[in-house]
Design an enzyme around this catalytic site. Sequence first.
Site, PDB file in Angstrom:
ATOM      1  N   GLY A 132      10.380   0.848   6.162  1.00 37.65           N
ATOM      2  CA  GLY A 132       9.449  -0.269   6.061  1.00 37.65           C
ATOM      3  C   GLY A 132       8.402  -0.043   4.993  1.00 37.65           C
ATOM      4  CD  GLN A 133       7.728  -3.450   1.412  1.00 38.43           C
ATOM      5  OE1 GLN A 133       8.538  -2.733   0.813  1.00 38.43           O
ATOM      6  NE2 GLN A 133       7.428  -4.673   0.983  1.00 38.43           N
ATOM      7  CG  ASP A 189       6.737  12.023   7.643  1.00 37.73           C
ATOM      8  OD1 ASP A 189       6.756  13.011   6.886  1.00 37.73           O
ATOM      9  OD2 ASP A 189       7.017  10.866   7.260  1.00 37.73           O
ATOM     10  CB  ILE A 198      -0.935   0.007   1.228  1.00 41.23           C
ATOM     11  CG1 ILE A 198      -1.753  -1.290   1.277  1.00 41.23           C
ATOM     12  CG2 ILE A 198      -1.831   1.228   1.218  1.00 41.23           C
ATOM     13  CD1 ILE A 198      -2.611  -1.522   0.049  1.00 41.23           C
ATOM     14  CB  ALA A 199       2.516   3.295   1.832  1.00 40.85           C
ATOM     15  CB  ALA A 200       7.437   1.424  -0.273  1.00 36.01           C
ATOM     16  CB  ALA A 201       8.385   4.615   4.434  1.00 38.09           C
ATOM     17  CB  SER A 202      13.392   5.606   4.585  1.00 38.40           C
ATOM     18  OG  SER A 202      12.790   6.048   5.788  1.00 38.40           O
TER      19      SER A 202
END
Length: 661
Positions: free
Chosen positions: A222-223, A374, A216-220
């Site tokens: 985790g996802q 954030d 659904i979303a990917a970040a620095s």
Amino acid sequence: MEFISPNCTINSPPSLSISLPSPLFSKSVNFKSKFNTQFISFKTPSKSLVIRANALQLSKNSDKNGGNSALDQLDIERGVCVPFRKYTPEAVRSKVLESRGAILSLVERGVEIVWNLGLYWATLSYDFFVGRDEEVVPYRARQLRNLLCDLGPSFIKAGQVLASRPDIIREDYMNELCILQDDVPPFPNQVAFKIIEEDLGQPLEAIFSKISSQTIAAASLGQVYRATLRATGEDVAIKVQRPNIEPIIYRDLFLFRTLASFLNGISIQKLGCNAELIVDEFGEKLLEELDYTLEARNIEEFLENFKDDPTVKIPKVYKQYSGSRVLVMEWIDGIRCTDPQAVRDSGLDMDGFLTVGVSAALRQLLEFGLFHGDPHPGNIFAMRDGRIAYVDFGNVAVLSQQNKQILIDAVVHAVNEDYAEMANDFTRLGFLAKGTDVAPIIPALEAIWQNSLGKGVSEFNFRSVTGKFNQLVYNYPIRIPERFSLVIRSLLTQEGICLSLKPDFKFLEVAYPYVAKRLLTDPNPALRDRLIQVLFKDGVFQWKRLENLIVLAKENVSRMSNTPALQLRDKKGNEQAISKLDLTDTIKDGTRLFLIDEGIRRQLVLAMTEDSKLHIQELIDVYRLVEDQVDVPNVAVEVARDLPSMARDVLLSWSNSILYD
């Protein structure tokens, strides 16, 4: 809880004359600031601790004595006790060096970092010396973003931090690095699913009846996946940490801190900032984000703060299905603010929703002192009933009670146009070193604020003010403390979301009414003092200012009542809106102050009779503004109930004055 910090010896910064290429950094001049030792007193219930500290540089020798100067300074600035830290330079060093092959791994990683960053720095230097540094800025900024992605999660996170640090990096580079907040490549599903099973100790199908095949979303760090709990059928969001990320983070932090210790003298002389302090701020927040049990605790604190607020939705956390690398939360069924057109097409009352969002942000900042660090569009949802929902609580910041009060002081000083005190507020908040001469900054602050409000509150734009403030940061030895860089980024991001939903949105048109209502209705004694500061200027009562506060506060109530989330139902099932300004506590406190405080009583009497006339008309005008808001019988009952304690306080005040005389 006591705040304890070791004494530190202060070394004068070395005298350096090194010219750095300036296309990347926001500052390229020397600052001849005085680094004087300061004595800061912290009051605790049991005693007063006097801590010897320095506002920009503490001695590196304190590490040898068992202390850590940069972290000591962070605690002093925050004014809060940190009973347990995941991050200290010593802990990072021992964690890295205890592993097998640590030296070889550090050398390999160090060579990789130095080689890649060195090549990039060489290109910047070449651009600078041939005089084309300005024309290639867009390309070099994209190059830097891609380089940080290639170097891994620590550098992606560093880029995200730099995206909100105008005291370190130029604005055009900042804008490019902002892309890192939303556009990070995901890692494979099979790796993520294995981490979930390892952390929870059960097969995936034993816990979830289904799980999304796409992230659904990917970040620095985790996802996120969407899934359904097998036990209850509830839809949830699963946040999974990137594989083998912890040793990489620790190794990089060790290298960052080592490099910062070498460059600290240069960074202070040439950039006006303490490199060790910046790395320690970064490392502390990064290790906190790395532990999902801390994020679960953050969610619970937000839930507690907003439990009585029907306009804000915080997802609950499923602790039984969560661990240090996996976090399972309630699925938020709303419209992500990354799709502003869908929000506009949803039929929401846009003014009401935006008022809810700004009010929620200001409550976090000025009331709770715990705020979302954030809030980019992917982390904010518009619920179909008008509520605002937040997700992703790994990056939060805490403001002490003192910091919150200073922020409110700054608002009061802005209203009173007291720019000298505004400059002092910057020192009290840690933007300026203790002992720094604020005289040159006062005219700059006045110019920024007056130019921003020159066209009136309706034309105020927070981004333009921040841009002008960034120029102030470039020209003076100002360091933006980490928690306030988060505040600035948070407010800027949320204003950007509001502008994407309503292009003619004006931040202060919502923020000022909220602050006015808070000053008039909040029972906090500190805010009562600030209200008095606003209403009296040079000993003269400001009738017009009181009228403006009441009008603004009524506007806030009216705006909030437009959202369906604040529609209440009476006993017969009819909908009721909260549409009145509750001034009961204010009137009670005002009555108490008038009876007890001789100075206030004298000022109010003078206010009614100043300029050799009775100000009956002004009093009538104020009453007309509140007559439809005040439940007179209820206020009379509340004041009557409070009379015994008022009488006691009056007698105590009178007896104290007699004894004193």
